[in-house]
Scaffold this active site. Structure first.
Site, PDB file in Angstrom:
ATOM      1  N   GLU A 193      66.777  15.114  28.180  1.00  0.00           N
ATOM      2  CA  GLU A 193      65.546  14.913  28.945  1.00  0.00           C
ATOM      3  C   GLU A 193      65.960  14.639  30.374  1.00  0.00           C
ATOM      4  OE1 GLU A 193      63.021  13.047  31.182  1.00  0.00           O
ATOM      5  OE2 GLU A 193      63.306  11.436  29.719  1.00  0.00           O
ATOM      6  N   CYS A 251      60.390   8.398  33.911  1.00  0.00           N
ATOM      7  CA  CYS A 251      60.344   9.864  33.978  1.00  0.00           C
ATOM      8  C   CYS A 251      58.912  10.364  33.884  1.00  0.00           C
ATOM      9  CB  CYS A 251      61.181  10.464  32.850  1.00  0.00           C
ATOM     10  SG  CYS A 251      62.928  10.059  32.922  1.00  0.00           S
TER      11      CYS A 251
END
Length: 540
Positions: free
Chosen positions: A291, A325
């Protein structure tokens, strides 16, 4: 013990730490204790604490004077030793009964939910400058959820067995990968830092774990909790220090079996490139699960509820100083709603600034950004926006005298492709673009086409057709899509997390999809009565 079943998982309840509560007093006491300590944080290799001659001092982001740990950084020989320990542990650990492996991580979950909770939360608050709520929802609750749900997902995977007709028994064995897994974890989530090494380990893999230097304190205590739960020596080997050095040594080994990564897109591309260059040297094709950031959006339709929208923008952009994020960092607001949103959002940002400070005060909403490099990046982006004529609706101030503090900041631009609409800043900076009400479809196209990421996003609308249109047009723009909610706060077992494009491999942490990536399946066919004549009937 094939008939045993793991307990059905449920999400760990979130504590509120209300004033005068026992849980608040307990945590405040632990924070006070740890604030007075300066611990020694060694490497953990093959179950041994290893100390190196190369150390670095770990400080609280919100207090330059608060030294929390002296951390030992791994050299090439240490990383090599961690790989050797991981390989040595692989044979036995990979053959442990899955229920016995599960027992280790279920006990770790109970320890962290119980007697270790204050320590893990306090380490996260002090070391990563998180408010009590932000620490509780992830360092305690999400971390515990990962452990409990992942062992259940592993069991669910084992239950996926093929059809067996009469006279034949077909079965599927879900083996771990050959070799070892390299887990490289980020600073911003203690839960993710724990999940990256433990998800592969639950499936029988052994791991070299390199946490962020900026998360070393919580990583130290997380490793201690895993060992207290009975994790065998060598299953997870903790190496602090330079990520480039660790990845160079690990990916050069022919038994490198997989990478579990969370970090920046640039670093992930570099790791992928490094692995690709060495592909001919490996025993197997390594798994890459990663990720790698986001530039997350909130798109409001003219039918949106203003109050809910304002709260979602404020919480989504400013909680944990925007260092998620999934943080809301670009917003598309219709002209008709902008006056109300403008007033509400400006007031929220100014009030949030009043609750910014030392997270040791449990009434604090925001702490400091993680370090001087991040501080300079945010300061320079705000100043560049001012110079470019971008309106600073709220915030815009920075102060590094005591800690790395950046005000919750709202920028307003008439250029939907302005720098802060496209570049991931990882700070408390929200940039707003106001579009004409009739241009809803064009606004959705802007959302989809702006920037390289596709992690999270949300749409606010009471008009159900507008929601459907957004879901369709933004089909590939976000791996986690929220309707009338902020784009942060995914919960294990409820909203599996991950995105594609420049945001990663979308292997959905907190779901069966991630667990299956750490398995190498073997299909076994067994005949009860094998044929004894080589001829087929059609041959007469």
């Amino acid at each position: 013990m094939p008939g045993f079943r793991v307990p059905p998982p449920a999400n760990e309840p979130v504590r509120t730490y209300a004033p005068a509560s026992a849980e608040r007093a307990s945590l405040e006491s632990r924070i006070a204790e740890m604030s007075k300590e300066r611990i020694d944080a060694p490497l953990v290799i093959g179950g041994r604490e290893v100390r190196s001659s190369d150390t670095f001092t770990f400080r609280a982001p919100h207090r330059h004077d608060l030294e929390l740990a002296e951390v030992h950084a791994a050299g090439t020989e240490d990383v090599t030793a961690a790989i050797v320990a991981s390989k040595a542990a692989h044979h036995d650990w990979s053959r442990w009964d899955p229920n016995e492996r599960a027992a280790v991580f279920l006990r770790a979950a109970d320890l962290i939910a119980g007697p270790w909770r204050d320590t893990i939360n306090a380490a996260t608050m002090l070391g990563q400058s998180k408010s009590v709520h932000q620490a509780e929802i992830e360092a305690a609750c999400e971390l515990v959820d990962f452990l409990r749900f992942n062992v259940a997902f592993a069991e669910q995977l084992r239950d996926m067995q093929p059809y067996s007709p009469d006279g034949m028994w077909n079965r599927m064995e879900y083996r771990p990968l050959e070799g070892f897994v390299l887990a490289i974890s980020p600073f911003n989530f203690t839960a993710i830092a724990c999940n990256l090494p433990t998800a592969p380990a639950i499936m029988g893999n052994t791991v070299v774990w390199k946490p962020s230097e900026k998360q070393a304190l919580a990583a130290h205590y997380t490793m201690a909790a895993l060992r207290a739960a009975g994790l065998p020596d060598g299953v997870i080997n903790l190496v602090h220090g330079d990520g480039g050095l660790v990845s160079d040594v690990a990916t050069a080994d022919p038994d490198f079996g997989g990478l579990h990564f969370t970090g920046s897109a640039d670093v992930m591309r570099g790791l992928w490139r490094k692995i690709g260059e060495r592909i001919d040297t490996y025993r197997s094709f390594p798994r890459i699960v990663g990720e790698s950031g986001g530039k997350d959006f909130v798109a409001a339709h003219p039918s949106a509820q203003v109050d809910a929208l304002v709260v979602a923008l404020g919480r989504g952009a400013f909680e944990y100083q925007g260092q998620k994020c999934s943080a809301a960092s670009r917003a598309y607001i219709p002209r008709s709603l902008w006056p109300q949103v403008r007033d509400g959002l400006g007031d929220l940002a100014r009030e949030a600034k009043q609750s910014m400070g030392d997270v040791g005060d449990l009434s604090t909403f925001m702490g400091a950004v993680i370090d001087g490099k991040a501080f300079a990046k945010h300061r320079d982006a705000i100043e560049a926006a001012r110079t470019a004529g971008v309106e600073v609706l709220a915030g815009g101030g920075t102060d590094d005298s005591e800690g790395w503090f950046v005000d919750p900041t709202v920028l307003v631009t008439d250029d939907p492709h302005y720098d802060t609409m496209e570049r991931e800043l990882f700070g408390p900076i929200l940039t707003v673009y106001v579009y004409e009400d009739d241009d809803w479809e064009d606004a959705l196209d802007l959302v989809d086409e702006t920037g390289p990421y596709a992690l999270t996003g949300s749409v606010f609308a009471e008009d159900r057709h507008a929601v459907h249109e957004a879901l369709d047009r933004l089909r590939d723009a976000a791996g986690n899509f929220y309707v009338n909610d902020k784009p942060t706060g995914s919960i294990v077992g409820q909203q599996p997390f991950g995105g594609a494009r420049g945001s990663g491999t979308n292997d959905k942490a907190g779901s069966l999809l991630n667990i299956v990536r750490w398995s190498s399946a073997r299909a076994i066919k067994e005949l009860s009565v094998p044929p004894t004549d080589w001829r087929y009937p059609h041959m007469g």
